[in-house]
Design a protein around this motif. Structure first.
Motif, short mmCIF file in Angstrom:
data_model
loop_
_atom_site.label_atom_id
_atom_site.label_comp_id
_atom_site.label_asym_id
_atom_site.label_seq_id
_atom_site.Cartn_x
_atom_site.Cartn_y
_atom_site.Cartn_z
N ARG A 1 10.44 0.31 0.82
CA ARG A 1 8.85 2.06 1.25
C ARG A 1 8.76 1.02 2.14
O ARG A 1 7.89 1.37 2.95
CB ARG A 1 8.22 1.19 -0.29
N GLY A 2 8.53 -0.28 2.57
CA GLY A 2 7.50 -0.62 4.11
C GLY A 2 7.03 -2.22 3.53
O GLY A 2 7.21 -2.70 2.89
N GLY B 1 3.51 -5.42 5.09
CA GLY B 1 2.44 -5.48 6.08
C GLY B 1 2.72 -6.83 6.48
O GLY B 1 3.86 -7.03 6.74
N SER C 1 3.29 -9.05 3.17
CA SER C 1 4.26 -8.68 1.92
C SER C 1 5.39 -7.64 2.42
O SER C 1 4.81 -6.87 3.11
CB SER C 1 3.51 -8.30 0.59
N ARG D 1 7.99 -8.37 13.81
CA ARG D 1 8.41 -8.12 12.43
C ARG D 1 9.68 -8.63 12.25
O ARG D 1 10.16 -9.34 11.08
CB ARG D 1 8.02 -7.09 11.32
N ASP E 1 2.91 3.29 -8.09
CA ASP E 1 3.60 3.80 -7.21
C ASP E 1 2.48 5.21 -6.59
O ASP E 1 3.14 6.17 -7.52
CB ASP E 1 4.90 4.30 -6.76
N PHE E 2 1.71 4.82 -5.69
CA PHE E 2 0.62 5.87 -5.49
C PHE E 2 1.36 7.27 -4.68
O PHE E 2 0.58 8.39 -4.00
CB PHE E 2 -0.29 5.51 -4.49
N CYS E 3 2.86 7.05 -4.40
CA CYS E 3 3.51 8.02 -3.98
C CYS E 3 3.91 9.17 -4.96
O CYS E 3 4.85 10.47 -4.44
CB CYS E 3 4.59 8.17 -2.94
N GLU F 1 0.95 9.11 4.04
CA GLU F 1 -0.33 7.93 3.94
C GLU F 1 -0.66 7.99 5.28
O GLU F 1 -0.40 8.67 6.45
CB GLU F 1 0.74 6.57 3.97
N ARG G 1 2.37 8.35 7.56
CA ARG G 1 3.71 8.85 7.28
C ARG G 1 3.75 9.55 6.54
O ARG G 1 2.77 10.02 5.25
CB ARG G 1 4.07 7.51 6.42
N PHE H 1 6.12 11.16 2.62
CA PHE H 1 7.54 11.00 2.04
C PHE H 1 7.76 11.81 1.18
O PHE H 1 6.94 12.53 0.85
CB PHE H 1 6.12 9.32 0.84
N ASP I 1 -9.07 -1.29 7.72
CA ASP I 1 -8.14 -1.52 7.51
C ASP I 1 -7.45 -1.13 6.46
O ASP I 1 -5.38 -1.54 6.25
CB ASP I 1 -7.76 -2.58 8.08
N ILE J 1 -3.23 7.02 0.69
CA ILE J 1 -2.05 8.00 0.10
C ILE J 1 -2.25 9.70 -0.51
O ILE J 1 -3.27 9.05 -1.73
CB ILE J 1 -1.39 7.26 -1.48
N ASP K 1 -4.03 -1.52 0.68
CA ASP K 1 -3.72 -2.01 1.34
C ASP K 1 -6.13 -2.37 1.39
O ASP K 1 -6.61 -2.58 2.33
CB ASP K 1 -4.00 -1.93 2.64
N1 LIG Z 1 0.43 1.00 -3.97
C1 LIG Z 1 1.70 1.69 -2.75
N2 LIG Z 1 2.44 2.80 -3.54
C2 LIG Z 1 2.85 3.41 -2.86
N3 LIG Z 1 3.09 3.42 -1.40
C3 LIG Z 1 2.46 1.93 -1.22
C4 LIG Z 1 2.03 0.87 -2.52
N4 LIG Z 1 1.64 -0.40 -1.75
C5 LIG Z 1 2.44 -0.58 -0.74
N5 LIG Z 1 2.54 0.64 -0.44
C6 LIG Z 1 4.03 1.43 1.04
O1 LIG Z 1 4.14 0.39 1.90
C7 LIG Z 1 3.53 -0.25 3.20
C8 LIG Z 1 3.21 -1.73 3.77
O2 LIG Z 1 2.20 -2.21 2.46
P1 LIG Z 1 1.09 -3.45 2.32
O3 LIG Z 1 -0.13 -3.10 2.27
O4 LIG Z 1 2.46 -4.40 2.81
O5 LIG Z 1 1.03 -3.27 4.20
P2 LIG Z 1 0.00 -2.70 5.15
O6 LIG Z 1 -0.44 -1.59 4.48
O7 LIG Z 1 0.84 -2.73 6.82
O8 LIG Z 1 -0.98 -4.34 5.18
P3 LIG Z 1 -1.40 -5.33 6.26
O9 LIG Z 1 -0.47 -5.55 7.83
O10 LIG Z 1 -2.50 -5.58 5.95
O11 LIG Z 1 -0.63 -6.53 5.12
C9 LIG Z 1 2.74 0.19 3.37
O12 LIG Z 1 2.42 0.65 4.28
C10 LIG Z 1 2.85 1.83 1.97
O13 LIG Z 1 3.76 2.89 2.80
#
Ligand SMILES: Nc1ncnc2c1ncn2[C@@H]1O[C@H](COP(=O)(O)OP(=O)(O)OP(=O)(O)O)[C@@H](O)[C@H]1O
Ligand SMILES: O=P(O)(O)O[C@@H]1[C@@H](OP(=O)(O)O)[C@H](OP(=O)(O)O)[C@H](O)[C@H](OP(=O)(O)O)[C@H]1OP(=O)(O)O
Length: 380
Positions: free
Chosen positions: A17-18, A20, A23, A43, A60-62, A82, A148, A150, A315, A319, A360
């Motif tokens: 999905r993505g 940070g 994680s 990264r 999953d908040f999407c 998002e 973003r 979805f 930060d 969603i 986040d």
């Molecule tokens: N609970 C969720 N439901 C849906 N999508 C999510 C959820 N949590 C994270 N995501 C997706 O995964 C991506 C990465 O999330 P994550 O919180 O690890 O990183 P981030 O927002 O870039 O934060 P950071 O760089 O501070 O670690 C988010 O941008 C989002 O698209």
């Protein structure tokens, strides 16, 4: 993330999905995430650790699952957006330009982006529909890590993935039913969602946080952003999702400069750094000055705590998950802890079921207070 299955997923059921800094986020579906991993260059060196590690199971908040709304009356794809809105007010470190534009200069210099974004957070948080519309259009044209889309849980639009909006929204907003362009109707829907009341679990804390906020303008974006010329002066609603985030951001009443001095001083007197990560909300939260019951130490610790919570809010991401409603009635679970609402968009002759979430929201470690020292481009 949440799934109807038991927890014995095979790699074939996981979808990337993505990610940070700390994680990798996978959704439980059908395809292996490696195939889809489109990671920012900086990264690329990161990989999953070989040893056993931890995973967080999150909703999953999407998605709009059956536990929130009976899907019988919802039709077409689930479209989720998002937005990482960043800091919504001018900092006293630079009273003329938004903080976002300063960080964009740093990113450009470091080669992390190829062009600066025209997105101004002050437009998005303005509460003025015209300014918000400009902000969303800028996010669409240069999404970076701030925007973003979805479609049915799959990333369809974002940095490096700019597909045709009309195609992405096919079956969600139909061209035959709309007055105006699909993109305009879509932006209007997002604006309404961002301005609707956002009822959430922490309402008691949030109700204590005051918001004295007027519209601000940013020098850097003056050629893009327009002044609010609405008949009635627009204001961001106190209780909408952006208002909730902004109020939390505004807990920062001391700025990095003073926070660093304060933290230096506290750490000289005590090595108990655990107190900054306490989850309990300190008494007197949000009060600018020292309160009668507070010792100097309690007051300073509260200020650092507020500063770190504000950093998280600067930060976090929003969603907005949406699906079209096909009939007049919809049943949704009134016990749900999620913020859900229905939005009627006359230009689309449609109503949409909308779920709003904030993601986040991990706590920031106390050393973040020193972060600004590393950015020579930020004006102090
Ligand atoms: N609970 C969720 N439901 C849906 N999508 C999510 C959820 N949590 C994270 N995501 C997706 O995964 C991506 C990465 O999330 P994550 O919180 O690890 O990183 P981030 O927002 O870039 O934060 P950071 O760089 O501070 O670690 C988010 O941008 C989002 O698209
Ligand atoms: O300082 P900023 O405003 O650049 O925010 C950082 C984010 O950069 P951004 O400008 O949104 O691309 C940065 O985002 P990216 O990793 O660039 O997607 C992180 O969210 C970082 O937080 P952390 O170090 O992972 O806890 C964020 O750092 P902090 O908010 O913890 O300072």
């Amino acid at each position: 993330m949440e799934s109807n299955h038991n927890n014995d997923w095979t790699a074939a059921e996981l979808v990337y999905r993505g990610e940070g800094n700390s994680s990798i986020v996978i959704a439980v579906k059908k395809v292996c995430f490696d195939q889809f991993r489109k990671v920012k260059l900086f990264r690329k060196h990161k990989s999953l650790p070989d040893e056993d590690t931890f995973a967080l199971l999150m909703p999953d908040f999407c998605d709009i699952p059956q536990t929130i709304a009976t899907n019988d009356n919802l039709i077409g794809p689930v479209i989720s957006v998002e937005i990482k809105p960043k800091q919504g007010f001018l900092s006293s470190l630079d009273p003329y330009s938004c903080v976002y534009s300063s960080f964009q200069s740093v990113k450009l210099e470091q080669g992390l982006i190829t062009r600066k974004s025209g997105y101004c957070p002050l437009d998005l948080y303005s509460g003025c529909r015209h300014r918000m519309n400009i902000a969303l259009n800028q996010l669409l044209s240069n999404p970076q890590n701030n925007f973003r889309i979805f479609r049915d849980l799959q990333l369809a639009y974002g940095e490096g993935l700019k597909c045709d909006i009309d195609t992405i929204l096919h079956g969600f907003i139909n061209v035959t039913e709309t007055i105006g362009s699909i993109k305009d109707v879509f932006c209007n829907l997002l604006i309404e969602a961002l301005l609707k009341p956002f009822h959430n679990k922490n309402e008691i804390l949030y109700s204590k946080l005051k918001m004295k906020y007027e519209q601000h303008y940013c020098n850097y974006h003056r050629d893009i952003s327009l002044p609010c010329e609405c008949k009635e002066k627009c204001q961001l609603p106190y209780d909408c999702i952006l208002g909730t985030i902004l109020r939390t951001q505004m807990l920062d009443t001391i700025d990095h400069r003073f926070a660093q001095d304060l933290l230096d001083f506290i750490l000289k007197c005590s090595s108990d750094i655990e107190k900054f990560s306490e989850l309990t909300v300190p008494r007197g939260v949000g009060s600018i000055s020292k309160l009668d019951f507070e010792s100097n130490e309690l007051f300073m610790t509260r200020k650092i705590w507020e500063f770190l919570v504000s950093l998280t809010a600067k930060d976090c991401s929003i969603i907005i998950a949406m699906q079209k409603l096909n009939s007049a009635e919809i049943e949704f679970n009134s016990d749900t802890e999620d913020a859900v609402t229905i939005i009627h968009v006359p230009q689309a002759r449609s109503r949409f079921f909308v779920r709003l979430s904030i993601i986040d929201v991990d706590q920031k470690p106390f050393h973040k207070v020193y972060k600004l020292k590393n950015f020579k481009n930020i004006k102090i």
